[in-house]
Every structure is written in C-alpha cells, then in structure tokens.
Design a protein around this motif. Structure first.
Motif, PDB file in Angstrom:
ATOM      1  N   THR A  36      27.722  32.985  27.429  1.00 58.20           N
ATOM      2  CA  THR A  36      27.604  34.350  27.804  1.00 58.20           C
ATOM      3  C   THR A  36      28.802  34.842  28.463  1.00 58.20           C
ATOM      4  O   THR A  36      29.710  34.040  28.695  1.00 58.20           O
ATOM      5  CB  THR A  36      26.316  34.298  28.720  1.00 58.20           C
ATOM      6  N   SER A  37      29.012  35.991  28.610  1.00 58.23           N
ATOM      7  CA  SER A  37      30.257  36.698  29.104  1.00 58.23           C
ATOM      8  C   SER A  37      30.065  37.022  30.495  1.00 58.23           C
ATOM      9  O   SER A  37      29.294  37.281  31.310  1.00 58.23           O
ATOM     10  CB  SER A  37      30.499  37.914  28.121  1.00 58.23           C
ATOM     11  N   ALA A  38      31.461  37.445  31.010  1.00 54.78           N
ATOM     12  CA  ALA A  38      32.023  37.897  32.385  1.00 54.78           C
ATOM     13  C   ALA A  38      32.664  39.202  31.970  1.00 54.78           C
ATOM     14  O   ALA A  38      33.999  38.990  31.507  1.00 54.78           O
ATOM     15  CB  ALA A  38      32.394  36.938  33.127  1.00 54.78           C
ATOM     16  N   THR A  39      32.363  40.248  32.324  1.00 53.51           N
ATOM     17  CA  THR A  39      32.928  41.395  32.007  1.00 53.51           C
ATOM     18  C   THR A  39      34.334  41.631  32.392  1.00 53.51           C
ATOM     19  O   THR A  39      34.988  41.948  31.582  1.00 53.51           O
ATOM     20  CB  THR A  39      32.171  42.696  32.283  1.00 53.51           C
ATOM     21  N   ASP A  40      34.820  41.199  33.611  1.00 55.54           N
ATOM     22  CA  ASP A  40      36.032  41.407  34.130  1.00 55.54           C
ATOM     23  C   ASP A  40      37.010  40.430  33.183  1.00 55.54           C
ATOM     24  O   ASP A  40      38.303  41.087  32.835  1.00 55.54           O
ATOM     25  CB  ASP A  40      36.219  40.922  35.325  1.00 55.54           C
TER      26      ASP A  40
ATOM     27  N   THR B 134      32.298  45.509  41.692  1.00 55.87           N
ATOM     28  CA  THR B 134      33.162  46.721  42.014  1.00 55.87           C
ATOM     29  C   THR B 134      34.425  46.743  41.493  1.00 55.87           C
ATOM     30  O   THR B 134      35.221  47.481  41.307  1.00 55.87           O
ATOM     31  CB  THR B 134      32.892  47.010  43.599  1.00 55.87           C
ATOM     32  N   SER B 135      34.767  45.363  41.506  1.00 53.93           N
ATOM     33  CA  SER B 135      36.329  45.096  41.033  1.00 53.93           C
ATOM     34  C   SER B 135      36.454  45.254  39.580  1.00 53.93           C
ATOM     35  O   SER B 135      37.532  45.352  39.088  1.00 53.93           O
ATOM     36  CB  SER B 135      36.938  43.735  41.306  1.00 53.93           C
ATOM     37  N   ASP B 136      35.295  45.475  38.615  1.00 51.58           N
ATOM     38  CA  ASP B 136      35.094  45.834  37.375  1.00 51.58           C
ATOM     39  C   ASP B 136      35.535  47.410  36.980  1.00 51.58           C
ATOM     40  O   ASP B 136      35.547  47.549  35.944  1.00 51.58           O
ATOM     41  CB  ASP B 136      33.802  45.393  36.739  1.00 51.58           C
ATOM     42  N   LEU B 137      35.643  47.993  38.188  1.00 56.26           N
ATOM     43  CA  LEU B 137      35.670  49.552  37.886  1.00 56.26           C
ATOM     44  C   LEU B 137      37.216  49.885  37.616  1.00 56.26           C
ATOM     45  O   LEU B 137      37.839  50.327  38.571  1.00 56.26           O
ATOM     46  CB  LEU B 137      35.020  50.258  39.227  1.00 56.26           C
ATOM     47  N   MET B 138      37.785  49.222  36.504  1.00 55.79           N
ATOM     48  CA  MET B 138      39.042  49.480  36.205  1.00 55.79           C
ATOM     49  C   MET B 138      39.445  50.760  35.564  1.00 55.79           C
ATOM     50  O   MET B 138      39.734  50.594  34.300  1.00 55.79           O
ATOM     51  CB  MET B 138      39.522  48.043  35.492  1.00 55.79           C
ATOM     52  N   THR B 139      39.561  51.742  36.347  1.00 50.93           N
ATOM     53  CA  THR B 139      39.767  53.212  35.743  1.00 50.93           C
ATOM     54  C   THR B 139      40.751  53.339  34.757  1.00 50.93           C
ATOM     55  O   THR B 139      40.768  53.868  33.656  1.00 50.93           O
ATOM     56  CB  THR B 139      39.883  54.426  36.924  1.00 50.93           C
ATOM     57  N   ALA B 140      42.120  52.795  35.209  1.00 50.63           N
ATOM     58  CA  ALA B 140      43.212  52.750  34.350  1.00 50.63           C
ATOM     59  C   ALA B 140      42.896  52.217  32.992  1.00 50.63           C
ATOM     60  O   ALA B 140      43.659  52.649  31.964  1.00 50.63           O
ATOM     61  CB  ALA B 140      44.312  52.028  34.992  1.00 50.63           C
ATOM     62  N   TYR B 141      42.078  51.151  32.914  1.00 50.28           N
ATOM     63  CA  TYR B 141      41.920  50.573  31.533  1.00 50.28           C
ATOM     64  C   TYR B 141      41.052  51.279  30.539  1.00 50.28           C
ATOM     65  O   TYR B 141      41.234  51.487  29.537  1.00 50.28           O
ATOM     66  CB  TYR B 141      41.030  49.099  31.926  1.00 50.28           C
TER      67      TYR B 141
END
Length: 387
Positions: free
Chosen positions: A137-141, A205-212
């Motif tokens: 299964t996956s990890a989004t980060d 919360t650390s997945d909120l990588m707006t620049a990406y």
C-alpha cells in the motif's frame, strides 16, 4: 572651484557608502536573502550521505533506513533519495546515473503494473528487497517526493534517454490524484489504503506541500492541482491560527469541503505523538518555506515566520512539542532543527540562523537515517537560496 569639486567627491563617497550599507542590510534581512552555505560544504555532506545510506547494485539503488544488517527502506526514503540526488545535480554534483538507479528501484517496487504508487516498505530477503502483501500500500509523502523529483529530472536532463521521466511523472501524478487525494476536501490522504469514513479524512500536515501542487498544476496543465494547492494553504493557515505558537500536529482530520478541522488522539494513526508537533510535523517549516522560496507566497511566509518567532524564544530546539509549545523531550534532533534553520534563512530570521546554522552545516549522522536525510535535503534547499 576646487572646494566645490571636493564637496562633490565627498558627497559621492557618502552616497556610495550608504548604498553599500543599505545593500548589506537588505541582504541580511531580506526574506529571500542569499544563503552563505558554501558549495564545498554541501558537496562534502552529499558524499557523506550517499556513502552512509545508499545501497543496491549497478542497476538499482535505495536509501537504507534501518541500523540492522538486513536492509530496510521506505517509499518516503526513496522519495528523499531521488529528490536529494536531482537537487545535488542541479548544483553541479549528484549524477544522472545515481538518479536512474534510484528511479529503477522505485519502478521495481510499484504496487502493481496498474498502480504506479510505490509500496511503502521493503525488507531484504534472500538476494532481493521485497514487500509483504500488507506493505503493498502507499504512503502519500513518498509518492509526492518521487513525482516532484521526476519532474525536476525531466527539467534537468530531458526525457529522451532510457528512462522517460516525463511519462513516469505524469503516470504517477495520475495515480496520486485518483488514489491519494480526497475527492471532497481536495487534500492529500495519508495513503491509498485510507478509504474508510474516518481514515479518508486524516491529513498528515507535512503532506501539505503547496509548492509541489503548484508545480504539478503547471507541469500537467491540470487545474485540479491548483485547487489542491489552494486548499492545502488554507488548511495550513487555519492550523497556524489555532495556536499562538503556530505549531501543528502530526495529523488532523478534515471532513468537509469547508475544511473544518478535527483533532486526532494519541496513538490514533502512527504514534503517541499523533496530536503533537512530532516527527512528521517537524518537516512543515521546510515544506512551507520552500513554497515561499519558489513562489513568494505571503501566506506561506506568515506561517513560517510565526513558527520561527516561537523557536527563537526557546533556549534550544528540542524534539517534539505540544501545540501550546511545551517541550516533550529534552534532546535535540536534526529532523527538528534543520527545517527551522532553512526556514529562518528563507523568511529572514537572522537570530535563528546565527544560532543554529552550525547544525545545518555541521557533522551528519551516519547511522540515523531520518535526521541525516532531512538535514541533507534542507541543506541543498538552503544552498540554493538566492540562485
């Protein structure tokens, strides 16, 4: 006449001196002032990091995450490895060969031929690195870093070689969009496994990588990524406003398109620190400052400045905090410190920078994968400030 001539020369000198002082002051306090991290230091750290953590063979390489003799790795680590390698290449070291080896490992450990998300963990078994059924299964980060690194590779080297970075990136982004983005909130889920009524609402919360997400939108010409960027920034701002410290928990819940937030209990997702500023949230200053560095978002700047003010008031930066700012542990850890040092350079907090720059540029752990890798990533981002 001579008297007037000298007056003009003196006045001119005064203006030049004042101008020089002004430039120096601006460079010291400018939000995006040039980093004073030398390329030599960054290159030496990169060589240390690759020797300590890259494993594999001539065809495939991965980032070792454990201390044991039997190697283990995570999709999170593979994303970091690909990101670090292409960022190092942008600065004149770090090779396409190494990036390709890391990319082949990712491709070898896609969840399936129909699902290009990376299996979240592999362990050494026999002569191979393998995932159990539960680990497929996956990890989004990890997937986000892999996709972003593939885009940077396409921009750096093009996609006419053996590996078509552009095709790999777009295929992966399509899977992320369909399997790892909540269709109601337009926010990243924690993984493709998060499909239940509650798990699908959990946000790391650390997945909120707006620049990406901004990059994904422009790279694919898909405006839905712009919505993900916008909602990520809205949520970050809301969470920042909830605490005087600006600190955020490792995980929160968001259930509606209005982005109403809820809290997570201790040990509800990953650890006893799920509801604290822990080993996931410690990456937020890096991720948000990166958005300001690249896209000059004033909202990102405000979020990071608030966190920097909190840390500037602390005698030392330790690992893990309650959201109100109480230290949970007494030890320091580069995973917490180096994102703050990088952020302080980006938004202009000379006090934090001067106090902790030696942590960013100092000795790197050769046995603790996580802090060493975050140090390496933030050091590379820091050395690119002003370029």
């Amino acid at each position: 006449m001579r008297h007037h001539k000298y007056q003009w020369l003196i006045s001119g000198l005064i203006i030049l001196v004042a101008f020089a002082i002004g430039i120096a002051v601006y460079n010291t306090y400018s939000p995006r002032s040039t980093s004073n991290v030398s390329t030599t230091v960054v290159k030496e750290h990169y060589q240390t990091w690759t020797k300590a953590y890259l494993r594999g063979n001539k065809q495939q390489k991965f980032v070792k995450t454990n201390k044991g003799t039997k190697d283990q790795t995570l999709s999170e680590a593979q994303g970091y490895g690909m990101l670090i390698t292409v960022m190092a290449a942008q600065q004149g070291f770090g090779s396409q060969k190494t990036f390709n080896q890391l990319t082949r490992y990712y491709m070898r450990h896609e969840i399936s031929s129909q699902n290009p998300l990376m299996a979240w963990r592999q362990n050494h078994k026999g002569i191979a690195m393998v995932s159990t059924k539960a680990e497929k299964t996956s990890a989004t980060d990890g997937d986000l870093d892999i996709a972003y690194a593939l885009i940077l590779a396409d921009e750096r080297w093009g996609s006419k070689g053996e590996l078509k970075y552009n095709q790999l990136a777009k295929r992966l982004l399509s899977a992320i969009k369909s399997k790892e983005i909540n269709s109601t909130t337009k926010l990243p889920k924690v993984g493709d496994w998060a499909t239940g009524p509650k798990s699908a609402t959990v946000v790391r919360t650390s997945d909120l990588m707006t620049a990406y997400f901004r990059k994904f939108a422009s790279y694919t010409n898909d405006g839905s990524w712009t919505k993900v960027a916008q909602n990520s920034q809205i949520l970050l701002k809301k969470l920042s406003n909830q605490q005087g410290t600006g600190l955020m928990a490792d995980f929160v819940t968001v259930r509606s398109s209005q982005l109403k937030t809820g809290t997570i209990g201790s040990k509800e997702v990953a650890s006893e620190h799920d509801n604290q500023y822990g080993f996931n949230a410690c990456r937020i200053p890096w991720r948000v400052a990166y958005d300001y560095q690249l896209y000059h978002s004033q909202t990102s700047k405000q979020i990071v400045r608030k966190m920097c003010r909190f840390f500037a008031d602390q005698k030392q930066i330790t690992a893990i905090y309650t959201l109100s700012g109480k230290p949970v542990e007494s030890y320091s850890n580069a995973a917490f410190t180096t994102p703050i040092v990088y952020a302080a350079q980006v938004v202009g907090n000379p006090e934090l920078k001067s106090r902790y720059i030696q942590v960013l540029t100092g000795k790197m752990s050769k046995t603790e994968y996580y802090p060493a890798t975050i140090q390496m990533a933030t050091l590379l981002a820091s050395s690119n400030i002003g370029k």
